[in-house]
Design an enzyme around this catalytic site. Structure first.
Site: not given
Ligand code: NAD
Length: 373
Positions: A132, A228
């Protein structure tokens, strides 16, 4: 307990896993902290700043000798750690799905490899989550790099000589990086739209004042497993390609951030779609290190296709080394200090987080997530 930090050896890695701020906090916990000379140089941290924080600065061998904990941005070659305690904990990025050889080398060496990529996405681990903290900076830097490359202005400007139109920015993938990309592009005055496969992001996009562009059906309802995305069906991919084709031709800047854990990045933009964009448009592909979302994107190269510039760094956070290091180092401190046992003088990890991040221990690969593949 001795904590050791080596100079990063991976090409292009400018970050460092310890800052004087976190060093002081580890010293306050009772740890001895040692850093290799020059380790902070590329993140604008001098050896003197470490010394002032109570750190011993020395050669790699001196620093590693008898260390029970090693911190890294990217996990060091275990061959560099032969002087450390035989069961030393090493907390760093391991790229575990793609670099199985390094995981095996850690198992053979007997160290306890703690993969920061596998930090669970749970509320209490938010402050420990390097994905993050680093993605947030990547989202910002991607927009800044694209804006710098773009030959026109971002905000609408009404001047005596006439009006300059606002740039249209489209963000694909609205996780941590995508949300920061939207916010940064909005701050620069662009007209922003964004898309994701997870329906939960619609509200987040709109709350930042951007327009949500969604495939009508077949996306992931809510947050998806662990927050994810997963691989989408062929029907969904076809509908998404149609939607992107219609939308992308009108965009000036496209920022792609889509990732699927443990899989190559999904391909979102084809060369044919790039050909429909206006000459002078810019695409920045944050997913380039995971194989890229954009056909023709090459890490650390500026490629021109059909008059459109395609760019992306192999290591975007490394282009913001002082800030990226400060956040990475705090994530590591928050992780280890949360489990610090004053009597034992070392962290005792619990099951929920310890089992999630632990790749190797006692000569074995122990990660359930890695074994599942
Ligand atoms: P990520 O880096 O894994 O992916 C980036 C984004 O790409 C994601 O939103 C995913 O849905 C999107 N994606 C994947 N395939 C796609 C496609 N074919 N077309 C369009 N978009 C696509 O994501 P991230 O930044 O690691 O975040 C993932 C999740 O984790 C989110 O829901 C975020 O809110 C959550 N999160 C939670 C915490 C926590 O609670 N500790 C911390 C960070 C993130």
């Amino acid at each position: 307990m001795k904590i050791a930090v080596l100079k990063e050896r991976a090409e292009g890695e400018t970050r460092v896993a310890l800052t004087p701020e976190t060093a002081k906090k580890f010293v306050a916990l009772g740890a001895d902290v040692a850093v290799e000379a020059g380790a902070g140089e590329t993140a604008s941290i001098t050896d003197a700043a470490y010394t002032d924080a109570g750190v011993t600065v020395g050669t790699a061998d001196q620093v590693v000798k008898d260390a029970g904990i090693v911190l890294g941005v990217q996990a060091p070659d275990p061959a560099l750690l032969t002087g450390a305690k035989p069961d030393a904990k090493v907390a760093a990025l391991f790229d575990p799905f793609r670099d199985g050889a390094r995981v095996d080398a850690y198992a053979t060496a007997g160290f306890e490899a703690l993969s920061m990529e596998f930090m669970p996405r749970i509320t209490r681990a938010q402050s420990m989550d390097v994905l993050s903290s680093q993605s947030n900076l990547s989202g910002y830097k991607a927009v800044m790099a694209a804006a710098n490359q773009y030959g026109r202005a971002f905000p609408m400007m009404m001047t005596a000589a006439g009006t300059v139109q606002a740039a249209r920015v489209f963000v694909m993938g609205v996780g941590v990086a995508g949300l920061q990309a939207i916010a940064t592009a909005k701050r620069l005055g662009a007209q922003v739209s964004a898309t994701d496969v997870r329906s939960a992001t619609r509200e987040q996009i709109e709350s930042l004042g951007a327009k949500a562009i969604f495939v009508a059906e077949g996306g992931i309802e809510g947050e998806g497993s662990g927050g994810y995305a997963s691989e989408m069906s062929d029907e969904y991919k076809a509908a998404q390609a149609k939607l992107v084709s219609e939308h992308i031709a009108k965009q000036d800047i496209v920022i792609t951030t889509a990732l699927i854990p443990g899989r190559p990045a999904p391909r979102l933009i084809s060369d044919d779609q790039i050909a429909t964009m206006k000459p002078g448009s810019v695409i920045y592909d944050i997913a380039v290190p995971q194989g890229g979302n954009v056909e023709g994107a090459v890490a650390d190269q500026i490629v021109t296709r059909h008059g459109v510039t395609i760019m992306g760094y192999a290591n975007t956070p490394a282009h913001l080394a002082p800030d990226a290091s400060a956040l990475f180092a705090r994530n590591l401190y928050n992780f280890l200090s949360a489990f610090w046992d004053g009597e034992a003088g070392e962290p005792i990890l619990d099951e929920e987080i310890g089992d999630a991040v632990r790749l190797t221990k006692g000569g074995q690969v122990v990660s359930a997530r890695l074994k599942e593949g």
